[in-house]
Write a protein that holds these residues in place. Sequence first.
Motif: not given
Length: 314
Positions: A115-117, A194-200
């Motif tokens: 969904g994020r992608l 997607t990456a920003k949320n994952a790194f957070d």
Amino acid sequence: MAENPKPNDNQNPKKTIPPYMKAFAGSIGGIVEASCLQPIDVIKTRLQLDRSNTYKGIIHCGKTVSKTEGVRALWKGLTPFATHLTLKYALRMGSNAVLQTAFKDSQTGAISNRGRLLSGFGAGVLEALVIVTPFEVVKIRLQQQKGLSPELLKYKGPIHCARMIIREEGILGLWAGAAPTVMRNGTNQAAMFTAKNAFDVLLWKKHEGDGRTLQPWQSMVSGFLAGTAGPVCTGPFDVVKTRLMAQSRSGGDVKYKGMVHAIRTIFAEEGLLALWKGLLPRLMRIPPGQAIMWGVADQVTGFYERTYLQSAPL
């Protein structure tokens, strides 16, 4: 007597930051980013348009432009660039928030990586068509002009440039290079959100909607890391976009007929690596730009959450 059951999350849904607030936060971040990083964008554009190897690298390009055209030339196109970033981030952050709402699970409120992608890709496509393409056409036409004397320049400013393009090439001239721009921005934003949320989550254990506000430097680290993958993956689209936007159709025939033709022509004439021209200045601009934007945007949304959401009764 049985106790009343505690209300669940569906009865008292968690308040979330509205899309318009995320759009506002993104626009503020865009203004700060543009002011800091415009010289790198000018150098990137000059390197991508350089077919005769006039510039030997980033530093040589910056020195040459400053020496021959003045230091102010490194901020050429700042007005359309800043306006473009402000509107782009407002649309990107707002539309991504709206799309994420559509993809959230109706029971839990959670959103999957898929969904994020898809939300990020949709936001990237929308920004590319509505804002990015016409603004970048004007910006690139201004940046490719050498010199600062108004009487020697074809385009006197962003508004004059847009009018000249429309008069000479038609309204569609402002959408030159739309196809590679859509591919570049859609892919970039799908990966970035997607990456920003994952790194957070990975680095700071920060989950969306948990009420915590990251420190600016934490947001900047996550934003920087999230902004690194896109330029490498989308380098050919960015080079092709720049070439298509830079060529004027007022003289009749054009060198590049479209995205695929441009890729083939550049590869045949200049080699495979030419499709990644300007990658280093892109990496010098985009990850730091994302760091700056997220550092500002997270503070704006965090202030809103602390002031209006946490203090408001559920």
